[in-house]
Every structure is written in C-alpha cells, then in structure tokens.
Design a protein around this motif. Structure first.
Motif, PDB file in Angstrom:
ATOM      1  N   LEU A   1       0.825  -1.207   0.000  1.00 53.97           N
ATOM      2  CA  LEU A   1       0.000   0.000   0.000  1.00 53.97           C
ATOM      3  C   LEU A   1       0.860   1.258   0.000  1.00 53.97           C
ATOM      4  N   CYS A   2       1.945   1.249   0.768  1.00 53.19           N
ATOM      5  CA  CYS A   2       2.864   2.392   0.780  1.00 53.19           C
ATOM      6  C   CYS A   2       3.502   2.602  -0.587  1.00 53.19           C
ATOM      7  N   GLN A   3       3.851   1.515  -1.266  1.00 59.25           N
ATOM      8  CA  GLN A   3       4.444   1.647  -2.595  1.00 59.25           C
ATOM      9  C   GLN A   3       3.449   2.233  -3.591  1.00 59.25           C
ATOM     10  N   ILE A   4       2.194   1.832  -3.502  1.00 62.23           N
ATOM     11  CA  ILE A   4       1.161   2.379  -4.386  1.00 62.23           C
ATOM     12  C   ILE A   4       1.014   3.882  -4.150  1.00 62.23           C
ATOM     13  N   ILE A   5       1.011   4.304  -2.903  1.00 65.95           N
ATOM     14  CA  ILE A   5       0.877   5.727  -2.583  1.00 65.95           C
ATOM     15  C   ILE A   5       2.109   6.492  -3.049  1.00 65.95           C
ATOM     16  N   GLU A   6       3.299   5.904  -2.894  1.00 66.56           N
ATOM     17  CA  GLU A   6       4.522   6.556  -3.365  1.00 66.56           C
ATOM     18  C   GLU A   6       4.467   6.793  -4.871  1.00 66.56           C
ATOM     19  N   VAL A   7       4.050   5.779  -5.616  1.00 65.66           N
ATOM     20  CA  VAL A   7       3.957   5.906  -7.069  1.00 65.66           C
ATOM     21  C   VAL A   7       2.901   6.943  -7.449  1.00 65.66           C
ATOM     22  N   ASP A   8       1.760   6.932  -6.760  1.00 68.82           N
ATOM     23  CA  ASP A   8       0.709   7.910  -7.053  1.00 68.82           C
ATOM     24  C   ASP A   8       1.189   9.336  -6.816  1.00 68.82           C
ATOM     25  N   CYS A   9       1.904   9.556  -5.729  1.00 74.29           N
ATOM     26  CA  CYS A   9       2.446  10.896  -5.451  1.00 74.29           C
ATOM     27  C   CYS A   9       3.425  11.319  -6.538  1.00 74.29           C
ATOM     28  N   ALA A  10       4.300  10.403  -6.933  1.00 74.92           N
ATOM     29  CA  ALA A  10       5.292  10.724  -7.964  1.00 74.92           C
ATOM     30  C   ALA A  10       4.623  11.013  -9.303  1.00 74.92           C
ATOM     31  N   VAL A  11       3.602  10.253  -9.660  1.00 73.37           N
ATOM     32  CA  VAL A  11       2.893  10.483 -10.920  1.00 73.37           C
ATOM     33  C   VAL A  11       2.185  11.833 -10.895  1.00 73.37           C
ATOM     34  N   ALA A  12       1.568  12.176  -9.770  1.00 72.04           N
ATOM     35  CA  ALA A  12       0.875  13.462  -9.670  1.00 72.04           C
ATOM     36  C   ALA A  12       1.847  14.631  -9.852  1.00 72.04           C
ATOM     37  N   VAL A  13       2.994  14.560  -9.189  1.00 72.00           N
ATOM     38  CA  VAL A  13       3.990  15.630  -9.311  1.00 72.00           C
ATOM     39  C   VAL A  13       4.537  15.695 -10.729  1.00 72.00           C
ATOM     40  N   ALA A  14       4.814  14.524 -11.332  1.00 70.73           N
ATOM     41  CA  ALA A  14       5.345  14.494 -12.693  1.00 70.73           C
ATOM     42  C   ALA A  14       4.321  15.028 -13.704  1.00 70.73           C
ATOM     43  N   CYS A  15       3.039  14.754 -13.485  1.00 66.07           N
ATOM     44  CA  CYS A  15       2.002  15.278 -14.390  1.00 66.07           C
ATOM     45  C   CYS A  15       1.921  16.797 -14.315  1.00 66.07           C
ATOM     46  N   LEU A  16       1.983  17.315 -13.110  1.00 62.89           N
ATOM     47  CA  LEU A  16       1.936  18.772 -12.963  1.00 62.89           C
ATOM     48  C   LEU A  16       3.172  19.420 -13.598  1.00 62.89           C
TER      49      LEU A  16
END
Length: 96
Positions: free
Chosen positions: A6-21
C-alpha cells in the motif's frame, strides 16, 4: 493487501501526480519558446521529476513507518538459566 504494498502504491501515485503537474508546465513552456509542438528534452525533465518525487515520497514513508514497524520481541533466556530453574524446582521436592 500488505502495508508495504500500500505504501508503494501511494509513493507511485504521489510521484505520478507531481510528474504530471511538472509535465503540463514544461510542455506549455517549450511550446511557447519554440512556437510549435515538438518533442525534445522536456520528456527527460519529466522523467527526472518523477524519479525525484518517488525518492522523496519513499524517504518520507520510510521515516514514518520505521517507528511503527519495529515490534518488541521477548527476551530469550539462555540454556543455563533454564537449567538452574529446572534443578531448583526438583530440589524442593526431593525425598529426605
């Protein structure tokens, strides 16, 4: 699901959000600079932003879960202690 997964999923989601912005910003910026749509070094920038955001999120989650992940373990006794207890128990009940 495991806590680590679950922590890895959240880490990836945070990174994708920042990269998209960052990607939206850098693609618009390069379009304004060039005057036309093209593919260039902005994609390397987006990958670097993703990598940095993932590393930062990983460090944060590792620091937060480090204290709660450690569980106190019972202290193991050595064999000599067990032997002494065993002998003292039987000495009490020896026939005189």
């Amino acid at each position: 699901m495991g806590r680590r997964f679950l922590c890895q999923i959240i880490e990836v989601d945070c990174a994708v959000a920042v990269a998209c912005l960052a990607g939206r910003w850098v693609i618009r910026y390069t379009y304004l600079e060039r005057g036309h749509a093209a593919v260039g070094g902005e994609w390397l920038f987006i990958l670097l932003v993703y990598w940095a955001a993932y590393k930062a999120a990983h460090k944060i989650f590792s620091a937060l879960s480090l204290g709660s992940a450690k569980k106190e373990r019972p202290v193991k006794s050595n064999g000599a202690q067990n032997e002494r207890m065993h002998i003292s128990f039987f000495k009490k009940y020896e026939a005189h």
